[in-house]
Design a protein around this motif. Structure first.
Motif, PDB file in Angstrom:
ATOM      1  N   LEU A   5      -7.524   3.663  11.313  1.00 41.18           N
ATOM      2  CA  LEU A   5      -7.368   2.315  11.861  1.00 41.18           C
ATOM      3  C   LEU A   5      -8.721   1.655  12.070  1.00 41.18           C
ATOM      4  N   LYS A   6      -8.821   0.391  11.706  1.00 39.15           N
ATOM      5  CA  LYS A   6     -10.040  -0.386  11.922  1.00 39.15           C
ATOM      6  C   LYS A   6      -9.691  -1.873  11.914  1.00 39.15           C
ATOM      7  N   PRO A   7     -10.513  -2.717  12.557  1.00 32.97           N
ATOM      8  CA  PRO A   7     -10.187  -4.140  12.613  1.00 32.97           C
ATOM      9  C   PRO A   7     -10.440  -4.875  11.301  1.00 32.97           C
ATOM     10  N   THR A   8     -11.321  -4.341  10.446  1.00 28.69           N
ATOM     11  CA  THR A   8     -11.577  -4.962   9.148  1.00 28.69           C
ATOM     12  C   THR A   8     -10.604  -4.407   8.109  1.00 28.69           C
ATOM     13  N   SER A   9     -10.515  -5.095   6.986  1.00 32.12           N
ATOM     14  CA  SER A   9      -9.561  -4.694   5.950  1.00 32.12           C
ATOM     15  C   SER A   9     -10.079  -3.512   5.140  1.00 32.12           C
ATOM     16  N   HIS A  10      -9.138  -2.766   4.577  1.00 33.98           N
ATOM     17  CA  HIS A  10      -9.493  -1.706   3.640  1.00 33.98           C
ATOM     18  C   HIS A  10      -9.893  -2.335   2.305  1.00 33.98           C
ATOM     19  N   GLY A  11     -10.789  -1.652   1.581  1.00 39.25           N
ATOM     20  CA  GLY A  11     -11.198  -2.130   0.261  1.00 39.25           C
ATOM     21  C   GLY A  11     -10.162  -1.808  -0.798  1.00 39.25           C
ATOM     22  N   GLU A  12     -10.468  -2.234  -2.011  1.00 42.14           N
ATOM     23  CA  GLU A  12      -9.525  -1.983  -3.101  1.00 42.14           C
ATOM     24  C   GLU A  12      -9.484  -0.501  -3.424  1.00 42.14           C
ATOM     25  N   LYS A  13      -8.383  -0.092  -3.999  1.00 39.68           N
ATOM     26  CA  LYS A  13      -8.183   1.321  -4.348  1.00 39.68           C
ATOM     27  C   LYS A  13      -7.669   1.405  -5.771  1.00 39.68           C
ATOM     28  N   THR A  14      -8.156   2.402  -6.516  1.00 39.31           N
ATOM     29  CA  THR A  14      -7.777   2.559  -7.921  1.00 39.31           C
ATOM     30  C   THR A  14      -6.718   3.639  -8.078  1.00 39.31           C
ATOM     31  N   TYR A  15      -5.657   3.294  -8.802  1.00 41.90           N
ATOM     32  CA  TYR A  15      -4.605   4.242  -9.177  1.00 41.90           C
ATOM     33  C   TYR A  15      -4.565   4.255 -10.704  1.00 41.90           C
ATOM     34  N   GLY A  16      -5.205   5.249 -11.327  1.00 47.28           N
ATOM     35  CA  GLY A  16      -5.318   5.234 -12.775  1.00 47.28           C
ATOM     36  C   GLY A  16      -6.141   4.032 -13.210  1.00 47.28           C
ATOM     37  N   GLU A  17      -5.552   3.183 -14.012  1.00 43.51           N
ATOM     38  CA  GLU A  17      -6.242   1.975 -14.454  1.00 43.51           C
ATOM     39  C   GLU A  17      -5.867   0.757 -13.612  1.00 43.51           C
ATOM     40  N   PHE A  18      -5.000   0.985 -12.613  1.00 40.87           N
ATOM     41  CA  PHE A  18      -4.568  -0.134 -11.756  1.00 40.87           C
ATOM     42  C   PHE A  18      -5.416  -0.177 -10.492  1.00 40.87           C
ATOM     43  N   LYS A  19      -5.881  -1.382 -10.140  1.00 36.88           N
ATOM     44  CA  LYS A  19      -6.645  -1.582  -8.907  1.00 36.88           C
ATOM     45  C   LYS A  19      -5.788  -2.360  -7.911  1.00 36.88           C
ATOM     46  N   SER A  20      -5.582  -1.741  -6.760  1.00 36.08           N
ATOM     47  CA  SER A  20      -4.783  -2.401  -5.725  1.00 36.08           C
ATOM     48  C   SER A  20      -5.711  -3.002  -4.681  1.00 36.08           C
ATOM     49  N   ASP A  21      -5.245  -4.070  -4.099  1.00 30.11           N
ATOM     50  CA  ASP A  21      -6.010  -4.722  -3.037  1.00 30.11           C
ATOM     51  C   ASP A  21      -5.023  -5.248  -2.010  1.00 30.11           C
ATOM     52  N   ALA A  22      -5.472  -5.311  -0.756  1.00 33.29           N
ATOM     53  CA  ALA A  22      -4.582  -5.740   0.329  1.00 33.29           C
ATOM     54  C   ALA A  22      -4.278  -7.225   0.217  1.00 33.29           C
ATOM     55  N   TYR A  23      -3.090  -7.611   0.674  1.00 38.33           N
ATOM     56  CA  TYR A  23      -2.714  -9.024   0.752  1.00 38.33           C
ATOM     57  C   TYR A  23      -3.231  -9.586   2.074  1.00 38.33           C
ATOM     58  N   GLY A  24      -4.374 -10.197   2.051  1.00 37.71           N
ATOM     59  CA  GLY A  24      -4.896 -10.834   3.252  1.00 37.71           C
ATOM     60  C   GLY A  24      -5.552  -9.863   4.201  1.00 37.71           C
ATOM     61  N   LEU A  25      -6.055 -10.407   5.305  1.00 40.63           N
ATOM     62  CA  LEU A  25      -6.726  -9.601   6.317  1.00 40.63           C
ATOM     63  C   LEU A  25      -5.717  -8.799   7.134  1.00 40.63           C
ATOM     64  N   GLY A  26      -6.213  -7.788   7.810  1.00 41.29           N
ATOM     65  CA  GLY A  26      -5.361  -7.012   8.702  1.00 41.29           C
ATOM     66  C   GLY A  26      -4.934  -5.679   8.158  1.00 41.29           C
ATOM     67  N   SER A  27      -5.322  -5.358   6.924  1.00 44.48           N
ATOM     68  CA  SER A  27      -4.876  -4.092   6.346  1.00 44.48           C
ATOM     69  C   SER A  27      -5.506  -2.883   7.038  1.00 44.48           C
ATOM     70  N   GLY A  28      -6.589  -3.104   7.776  1.00 43.62           N
ATOM     71  CA  GLY A  28      -7.193  -1.997   8.504  1.00 43.62           C
ATOM     72  C   GLY A  28      -6.291  -1.417   9.572  1.00 43.62           C
ATOM     73  N   ALA A  29      -5.290  -2.189  10.013  1.00 48.37           N
ATOM     74  CA  ALA A  29      -4.350  -1.720  11.028  1.00 48.37           C
ATOM     75  C   ALA A  29      -3.057  -1.192  10.420  1.00 48.37           C
ATOM     76  N   LEU A  30      -3.012  -1.032   9.091  1.00 51.50           N
ATOM     77  CA  LEU A  30      -1.828  -0.435   8.485  1.00 51.50           C
ATOM     78  C   LEU A  30      -1.611   0.955   9.062  1.00 51.50           C
TER      79      LEU A  30
END
Length: 323
Positions: free
Chosen positions: A186-211
């Motif tokens: 948990l953190k107040p800033t968002s998580h960075g993008e993450k790679t799954y194979g050749e796919f790069k995922s990114d959070a939709y908007g701010l707040g992903s640090g509290a996922l």
């Protein structure tokens, strides 16, 4: 607990219960004698204090702050609390529901509490209102920022420093602390993008640090939520803005009526929020019904009165001062 930008400390709580407690702001004066359900001799207090309570053939407070800047609150410790079966002649014998009165009336610091706690014998005596021995544990803090949790179980009394500055109901405090290790992501800033194979995922908007921050109304989840939000809430500058910040922090754990029901048709809800301004020596009470905040200050007149002073909750304006 919460510390503002000026270094002032506060202790705040929600009072969550299904039975209507009917508490209101009370000031207990200096040098007061209390009756006790555990001991016919009762017990004496030296310090004046204010908090939420009710006159039940004598005032019983469940939280508050004293003139030395010590704040304390009761919390439920169901299934784990175990108290003495008999009184002890060489100790101060108290029922569990009398502990807040004794602490606020006699303790000037957390260090002083640690030195005095062995003089107390908590006896398994029923509360007249609930007709049962109320299973309680306690959080106690002072204006230096020191904070402890008191828990009595089958192994005796445990006085534990509280580095998280948070407490809720059962299970035991050490379990809650260990459980925080499950939420290191948990953190107040968002998580960075993450790679799954050749796919790069990114959070939709701010707040992903509290996922993954738990959102239910169990005491376990509310401990984690309160710890995270308290840690990352910005520091206010004034007492008024600090109470406002605490109100927003407690919004995250407040229980609305109806969402935490039992099998008998009752439901826990946050009957009020209590804010203890430790440096100021003032108590703020915010009831569920209208959210108006009433302030009670420890003035010379009430500190030196010959009996407790009880106040109706004020609804005219926020931060209405009762002196």
């Amino acid at each position: 607990m919460y510390q503002n930008a000026k270094g002032n400390w506060f202790l705040a709580r929600t009072m969550d219960f299904s039975f209507e407690l009917g508490g209101r702001p009370v000031v207990v004066p200096r040098n007061f004698h209390f009756k006790s359900d555990a001991d016919a001799e009762g017990f004496d207090t030296k310090l004046g204090f204010t908090g939420a309570g009710r006159d039940l053939n004598g005032y019983i407070l469940v939280d508050g702050v004293n003139e030395a800047g010590v704040g304390a609150a009761t919390l439920y410790f169901d299934g784990l609390a175990k108290f003495a079966e008999e009184t002890e002649a060489d100790k101060i014998n108290l029922a569990p529901h009398e502990m807040i009165n004794w602490i606020l009336g006699n303790v000037t610091s957390v260090a002083g509490l640690k030195a005095k706690i062995n003089d107390v014998n908590i006896v398994a005596v029923a509360n007249d209102l609930f007709k049962m021995v109320v299973p309680l544990h306690w959080i106690v803090a002072d204006k230096t920022g020191a904070c402890v949790v008191l828990e009595q179980d089958g192994d005796g009394m445990h006085v534990m420093d509280d580095p998280a500055k948070v407490m809720t109901n059962s299970p035991d405090f050490q379990w809650h602390l260990k459980n925080l290790n499950n939420y290191v992501q948990l953190k107040p800033t968002s998580h960075g993008e993450k790679t799954y194979g050749e796919f790069k995922s990114d959070a939709y908007g701010l707040g992903s640090g509290a996922l993954g921050l738990p959102g239910d109304y169990t005491s376990v989840s509310r401990f984690v939520r309160a710890a995270f939000i308290r840690e990352n809430t910005e520091k206010a500058d004034t007492t008024a803005s600090s109470i406002n910040a605490l109100s927003h922090i407690l919004n995250s754990v407040e229980i609305p009526k109806g969402v935490k029901a039992d099998d008998e048709g009752g439901c826990d809800y946050s009957q009020y929020r209590g804010y203890m301004s430790l440096d100021e020596g003032a108590y703020y009470m915010q009831p569920y019904a209208d959210q108006t905040i009433t302030r009670v200050a420890l003035t010379p007149a009430v500190l030196n009165a010959d009996k407790p002073t009880e106040y109706p909750l004020q609804s005219e304006q926020q931060f209405n001062s009762v002196n």
